[in-house]
Write a protein that holds these residues in place. Structure first.
Motif, PDB file in Angstrom:
ATOM      1  N   ALA A   1      12.593  -1.616   2.000  1.00 56.55           N
ATOM      2  CA  ALA A   1      13.813  -1.084   1.382  1.00 56.55           C
ATOM      3  C   ALA A   1      14.235  -1.926   0.174  1.00 56.55           C
ATOM      4  N   ARG A   2      14.073  -3.239   0.281  1.00 56.24           N
ATOM      5  CA  ARG A   2      14.467  -4.130  -0.831  1.00 56.24           C
ATOM      6  C   ARG A   2      13.489  -4.107  -1.993  1.00 56.24           C
ATOM      7  N   THR A   3      12.204  -3.892  -1.718  1.00 55.35           N
ATOM      8  CA  THR A   3      11.209  -3.963  -2.787  1.00 55.35           C
ATOM      9  C   THR A   3      10.849  -2.608  -3.378  1.00 55.35           C
ATOM     10  N   GLN A   4      11.027  -1.560  -2.606  1.00 53.75           N
ATOM     11  CA  GLN A   4      10.661  -0.231  -3.097  1.00 53.75           C
ATOM     12  C   GLN A   4      11.879   0.590  -3.496  1.00 53.75           C
ATOM     13  N   GLY A   5      13.059  -0.015  -3.357  1.00 51.56           N
ATOM     14  CA  GLY A   5      14.308   0.585  -3.796  1.00 51.56           C
ATOM     15  C   GLY A   5      14.602   1.849  -3.156  1.00 51.56           C
TER      16      GLY A   5
ATOM     17  N   SER B   1      -0.653  -0.480  13.558  1.00 58.45           N
ATOM     18  CA  SER B   1      -1.195  -0.322  14.907  1.00 58.45           C
ATOM     19  C   SER B   1      -2.431  -1.179  15.168  1.00 58.45           C
ATOM     20  N   GLY B   2      -3.062  -1.699  14.150  1.00 64.92           N
ATOM     21  CA  GLY B   2      -4.224  -2.561  14.340  1.00 64.92           C
ATOM     22  C   GLY B   2      -3.869  -4.010  14.635  1.00 64.92           C
ATOM     23  N   ASN B   3      -2.582  -4.305  14.687  1.00 65.77           N
ATOM     24  CA  ASN B   3      -2.127  -5.665  14.982  1.00 65.77           C
ATOM     25  C   ASN B   3      -1.387  -5.664  16.312  1.00 65.77           C
ATOM     26  N   LEU B   4      -1.900  -6.437  17.248  1.00 62.85           N
ATOM     27  CA  LEU B   4      -1.323  -6.488  18.580  1.00 62.85           C
ATOM     28  C   LEU B   4      -0.458  -7.729  18.762  1.00 62.85           C
ATOM     29  N   CYS B   5       0.639  -7.557  19.504  1.00 61.08           N
ATOM     30  CA  CYS B   5       1.541  -8.661  19.826  1.00 61.08           C
ATOM     31  C   CYS B   5       1.671  -8.717  21.337  1.00 61.08           C
ATOM     32  N   ARG B   6       1.206  -9.780  21.930  1.00 61.50           N
ATOM     33  CA  ARG B   6       1.254  -9.910  23.390  1.00 61.50           C
ATOM     34  C   ARG B   6       2.682 -10.079  23.898  1.00 61.50           C
ATOM     35  N   CYS B   7       3.566 -10.593  23.043  1.00 61.38           N
ATOM     36  CA  CYS B   7       4.950 -10.827  23.460  1.00 61.38           C
ATOM     37  C   CYS B   7       5.812  -9.579  23.332  1.00 61.38           C
ATOM     38  N   GLY B   8       5.350  -8.577  22.616  1.00 63.13           N
ATOM     39  CA  GLY B   8       6.100  -7.339  22.483  1.00 63.13           C
ATOM     40  C   GLY B   8       7.221  -7.407  21.460  1.00 63.13           C
ATOM     41  N   ALA B   9       7.012  -8.125  20.366  1.00 66.62           N
ATOM     42  CA  ALA B   9       8.042  -8.262  19.329  1.00 66.62           C
ATOM     43  C   ALA B   9       8.005  -7.103  18.335  1.00 66.62           C
ATOM     44  N   TYR B  10       7.465  -5.972  18.735  1.00 70.04           N
ATOM     45  CA  TYR B  10       7.261  -4.847  17.822  1.00 70.04           C
ATOM     46  C   TYR B  10       8.541  -4.343  17.167  1.00 70.04           C
ATOM     47  N   VAL B  11       9.642  -4.298  17.897  1.00 65.96           N
ATOM     48  CA  VAL B  11      10.901  -3.800  17.331  1.00 65.96           C
ATOM     49  C   VAL B  11      11.321  -4.665  16.148  1.00 65.96           C
ATOM     50  N   GLY B  12      11.256  -5.972  16.314  1.00 60.55           N
ATOM     51  CA  GLY B  12      11.600  -6.888  15.229  1.00 60.55           C
ATOM     52  C   GLY B  12      10.617  -6.813  14.075  1.00 60.55           C
ATOM     53  N   ILE B  13       9.351  -6.644  14.382  1.00 56.75           N
ATOM     54  CA  ILE B  13       8.318  -6.541  13.344  1.00 56.75           C
ATOM     55  C   ILE B  13       8.560  -5.311  12.481  1.00 56.75           C
ATOM     56  N   VAL B  14       8.791  -4.186  13.107  1.00 55.97           N
ATOM     57  CA  VAL B  14       9.040  -2.949  12.364  1.00 55.97           C
ATOM     58  C   VAL B  14      10.325  -3.078  11.544  1.00 55.97           C
ATOM     59  N   ALA B  15      11.363  -3.690  12.114  1.00 57.87           N
ATOM     60  CA  ALA B  15      12.629  -3.881  11.395  1.00 57.87           C
ATOM     61  C   ALA B  15      12.430  -4.776  10.166  1.00 57.87           C
ATOM     62  N   ALA B  16      11.620  -5.817  10.310  1.00 59.16           N
ATOM     63  CA  ALA B  16      11.352  -6.729   9.188  1.00 59.16           C
ATOM     64  C   ALA B  16      10.634  -5.980   8.057  1.00 59.16           C
ATOM     65  N   ILE B  17       9.649  -5.183   8.424  1.00 52.26           N
ATOM     66  CA  ILE B  17       8.893  -4.418   7.412  1.00 52.26           C
ATOM     67  C   ILE B  17       9.805  -3.402   6.731  1.00 52.26           C
ATOM     68  N   GLU B  18      10.597  -2.719   7.520  1.00 52.30           N
ATOM     69  CA  GLU B  18      11.531  -1.734   6.977  1.00 52.30           C
ATOM     70  C   GLU B  18      12.505  -2.399   6.006  1.00 52.30           C
ATOM     71  N   ASP B  19      12.984  -3.576   6.355  1.00 53.63           N
ATOM     72  CA  ASP B  19      13.914  -4.328   5.499  1.00 53.63           C
ATOM     73  C   ASP B  19      13.276  -4.693   4.166  1.00 53.63           C
ATOM     74  N   VAL B  20      12.093  -5.280   4.216  1.00 54.96           N
ATOM     75  CA  VAL B  20      11.411  -5.691   2.974  1.00 54.96           C
ATOM     76  C   VAL B  20      11.044  -4.467   2.136  1.00 54.96           C
TER      77      VAL B  20
ATOM     78  N   GLU C   1       0.822  -1.217   0.000  1.00 57.32           N
ATOM     79  CA  GLU C   1       0.000   0.000   0.000  1.00 57.32           C
ATOM     80  C   GLU C   1       0.856   1.267   0.000  1.00 57.32           C
ATOM     81  N   GLY C   2       2.171   1.100   0.137  1.00 53.44           N
ATOM     82  CA  GLY C   2       3.070   2.252   0.150  1.00 53.44           C
ATOM     83  C   GLY C   2       3.129   2.975   1.477  1.00 53.44           C
ATOM     84  N   HIS C   3       2.820   2.264   2.558  1.00 50.46           N
ATOM     85  CA  HIS C   3       2.807   2.887   3.885  1.00 50.46           C
ATOM     86  C   HIS C   3       4.003   2.470   4.734  1.00 50.46           C
ATOM     87  N   ALA C   4       5.132   2.209   4.075  1.00 47.26           N
ATOM     88  CA  ALA C   4       6.325   1.794   4.818  1.00 47.26           C
ATOM     89  C   ALA C   4       7.497   2.718   4.502  1.00 47.26           C
ATOM     90  N   LYS C   5       7.211   3.995   4.368  1.00 48.81           N
ATOM     91  CA  LYS C   5       8.247   4.957   3.996  1.00 48.81           C
ATOM     92  C   LYS C   5       9.055   5.460   5.194  1.00 48.81           C
TER      93      LYS C   5
END
Length: 173
Positions: A169-173, A148-167, A134-138
Protein backbone atom coordinates in the motif's frame (compact mmCIF):
# COMPACT_ATOMS: atom_id res chain seq x y z
CA UNK A 1 27.82 -64.47 2.01
CA UNK A 2 24.93 -63.35 -0.10
CA UNK A 3 24.94 -59.68 -1.13
CA UNK A 4 28.58 -59.15 -0.25
CA UNK A 5 30.78 -57.32 -2.70
CA UNK A 6 34.49 -57.90 -2.76
CA UNK A 7 36.86 -55.01 -3.18
CA UNK A 8 37.70 -56.12 -6.70
CA UNK A 9 33.97 -55.98 -7.62
CA UNK A 10 33.33 -52.55 -6.14
CA UNK A 11 33.10 -49.56 -8.45
CA UNK A 12 35.88 -47.05 -7.91
CA UNK A 13 34.81 -43.61 -6.69
CA UNK A 14 34.95 -41.03 -9.38
CA UNK A 15 36.74 -37.81 -8.72
CA UNK A 16 34.47 -34.85 -8.27
CA UNK A 17 34.96 -31.98 -10.66
CA UNK A 18 35.58 -28.51 -9.30
CA UNK A 19 35.34 -25.16 -10.94
CA UNK A 20 36.10 -21.54 -10.37
CA UNK A 21 33.10 -19.20 -10.18
CA UNK A 22 32.73 -15.53 -9.50
CA UNK A 23 29.57 -14.54 -7.67
CA UNK A 24 28.38 -11.00 -7.07
CA UNK A 25 26.49 -11.12 -3.79
CA UNK A 26 25.02 -7.98 -2.26
CA UNK A 27 27.34 -5.97 -4.51
CA UNK A 28 30.53 -7.73 -3.37
CA UNK A 29 32.55 -9.95 -5.69
CA UNK A 30 33.42 -13.44 -4.43
CA UNK A 31 35.84 -15.69 -6.31
CA UNK A 32 35.19 -19.29 -5.30
CA UNK A 33 36.65 -22.67 -6.17
CA UNK A 34 33.80 -25.12 -5.60
CA UNK A 35 32.51 -28.57 -6.43
CA UNK A 36 30.38 -28.35 -9.57
CA UNK A 37 27.41 -29.69 -7.58
CA UNK A 38 27.51 -26.91 -4.98
CA UNK A 39 24.14 -25.24 -4.55
CA UNK A 40 23.87 -21.48 -4.36
CA UNK A 41 22.63 -21.94 -0.79
CA UNK A 42 25.76 -23.88 0.20
CA UNK A 43 28.02 -21.39 -1.59
CA UNK A 44 26.40 -18.54 0.33
CA UNK A 45 26.47 -20.27 3.71
CA UNK A 46 29.63 -22.38 3.61
CA UNK A 47 31.93 -20.50 1.25
CA UNK A 48 30.92 -16.84 1.66
CA UNK A 49 29.68 -16.96 5.26
CA UNK A 50 26.23 -15.45 4.68
CA UNK A 51 23.94 -17.57 6.84
CA UNK A 52 20.69 -15.61 6.50
CA UNK A 53 19.26 -17.97 3.88
CA UNK A 54 18.36 -21.14 5.77
CA UNK A 55 18.57 -24.78 4.79
CA UNK A 56 15.09 -25.99 5.62
CA UNK A 57 13.93 -28.84 3.43
CA UNK A 58 16.74 -28.84 0.83
CA UNK A 59 14.05 -29.76 -1.74
CA UNK A 60 12.74 -26.31 -2.75
CA UNK A 61 9.47 -26.77 -0.88
CA UNK A 62 9.74 -24.53 2.19
CA UNK A 63 11.19 -21.25 0.89
CA UNK A 64 13.58 -20.75 3.82
CA UNK A 65 16.48 -20.43 1.36
CA UNK A 66 14.86 -17.77 -0.86
CA UNK A 67 17.23 -15.17 -2.30
CA UNK A 68 17.02 -12.80 -5.25
CA UNK A 69 18.91 -13.39 -8.49
CA UNK A 70 18.72 -10.32 -10.69
CA UNK A 71 15.73 -9.21 -8.63
CA UNK A 72 13.77 -12.45 -9.05
CA UNK A 73 13.19 -14.79 -6.15
CA UNK A 74 14.78 -18.21 -6.35
CA UNK A 75 15.08 -21.10 -3.96
CA UNK A 76 18.82 -21.27 -3.57
CA UNK A 77 18.86 -24.92 -2.48
CA UNK A 78 17.80 -25.96 -6.00
CA UNK A 79 20.01 -23.50 -7.86
CA UNK A 80 23.58 -24.43 -8.66
CA UNK A 81 26.08 -21.78 -7.62
CA UNK A 82 27.56 -21.88 -11.12
CA UNK A 83 24.17 -20.86 -12.53
CA UNK A 84 24.33 -17.60 -10.56
CA UNK A 85 27.61 -16.51 -12.15
CA UNK A 86 27.05 -13.32 -14.12
CA UNK A 87 23.97 -12.34 -12.13
CA UNK A 88 23.46 -10.15 -9.08
CA UNK A 89 22.57 -12.22 -6.03
CA UNK A 90 20.76 -10.49 -3.18
CA UNK A 91 20.39 -11.95 0.29
CA UNK A 92 18.72 -10.80 3.49
CA UNK A 93 22.10 -9.48 4.65
CA UNK A 94 22.14 -7.02 1.75
CA UNK A 95 18.80 -5.36 2.51
CA UNK A 96 19.98 -3.00 5.23
CA UNK A 97 20.65 0.53 4.03
CA UNK A 98 24.12 2.09 4.19
CA UNK A 99 22.88 4.18 7.13
CA UNK A 100 21.84 1.01 8.96
CA UNK A 101 18.12 1.51 8.30
CA UNK A 102 16.03 -1.59 7.85
CA UNK A 103 14.37 -2.31 4.53
CA UNK A 104 10.68 -1.29 4.69
CA UNK A 105 9.66 -4.97 4.54
CA UNK A 106 11.92 -5.83 7.48
CA UNK A 107 10.36 -3.00 9.49
CA UNK A 108 6.86 -4.09 8.48
CA UNK A 109 7.58 -7.63 9.71
CA UNK A 110 8.51 -6.15 13.10
CA UNK A 111 5.54 -3.78 13.13
CA UNK A 112 3.04 -6.53 12.28
CA UNK A 113 4.57 -9.21 14.51
CA UNK A 114 5.22 -11.33 11.42
CA UNK A 115 7.88 -13.50 13.01
CA UNK A 116 8.19 -15.80 15.94
CA UNK A 117 11.10 -18.22 15.94
CA UNK A 118 12.67 -16.39 12.99
CA UNK A 119 13.90 -19.42 11.08
CA UNK A 120 11.74 -18.77 8.01
CA UNK A 121 11.89 -14.97 8.31
CA UNK A 122 14.77 -14.27 5.88
CA UNK A 123 13.15 -16.34 3.13
CA UNK A 124 9.72 -14.89 3.92
CA UNK A 125 11.06 -11.33 3.69
CA UNK A 126 12.92 -11.99 0.43
CA UNK A 127 9.78 -13.55 -1.07
CA UNK A 128 7.60 -10.74 0.29
CA UNK A 129 9.79 -8.09 -1.35
CA UNK A 130 9.61 -9.96 -4.66
CA UNK A 131 5.84 -10.40 -4.29
CA UNK A 132 5.40 -6.63 -4.04
CA UNK A 133 7.97 -5.84 -6.75
CA UNK A 134 6.37 -8.37 -9.12
CA UNK A 135 2.99 -6.68 -8.63
CA UNK A 136 1.39 -9.67 -6.91
CA UNK A 137 0.24 -7.87 -3.77
CA UNK A 138 -2.99 -6.33 -5.02
CA UNK A 139 -5.27 -8.40 -2.77
CA UNK A 140 -5.03 -10.64 0.27
CA UNK A 141 -5.82 -13.68 -1.89
CA UNK A 142 -3.08 -12.75 -4.35
CA UNK A 143 -0.55 -12.25 -1.54
CA UNK A 144 -1.45 -15.63 -0.05
CA UNK A 145 -1.13 -17.32 -3.45
CA UNK A 146 2.25 -15.82 -4.30
CA UNK A 147 3.63 -16.47 -0.81
CA UNK A 148 2.37 -20.07 -0.69
CA UNK A 149 5.85 -21.43 -1.42
CA UNK A 150 7.12 -20.14 1.92
CA UNK A 151 6.22 -22.15 4.99
CA UNK A 152 6.17 -20.89 8.59
CA UNK A 153 6.16 -23.56 11.28
CA UNK A 154 5.06 -21.02 13.90
CA UNK A 155 1.99 -19.93 11.94
CA UNK A 156 2.81 -16.21 11.67
CA UNK A 157 0.92 -16.02 8.36
CA UNK A 158 -1.55 -13.34 9.48
CA UNK A 159 1.28 -10.98 10.40
CA UNK A 160 3.23 -11.84 7.25
CA UNK A 161 0.29 -11.04 4.99
CA UNK A 162 -0.41 -7.82 6.94
CA UNK A 163 3.24 -6.73 6.56
CA UNK A 164 3.16 -7.34 2.80
CA UNK A 165 -0.17 -5.56 2.45
CA UNK A 166 1.23 -2.58 4.39
CA UNK A 167 4.39 -2.26 2.28
CA UNK A 168 2.46 -2.75 -0.96
CA UNK A 169 0.00 0.00 0.00
CA UNK A 170 2.86 2.41 0.80
CA UNK A 171 4.96 1.64 -2.27
CA UNK A 172 2.32 1.07 -4.92
CA UNK A 173 0.09 3.94 -3.78
Amino acid sequence: MTGTVTLSQAQPRRATASLSVTLVVNGAIHDLFIDVRTSLLDALREHIGLTGAKKGCDHGQCGACTVHVDGRRVVSCLTLAAQAQGYDVGTIEGLQGVDGALHPMQQAFIDHDALQCGYCTPGQIMSAIACVQEGHAKSLDEIREYMSGNLCRCGAYVGIVAAIEDVAARTQG
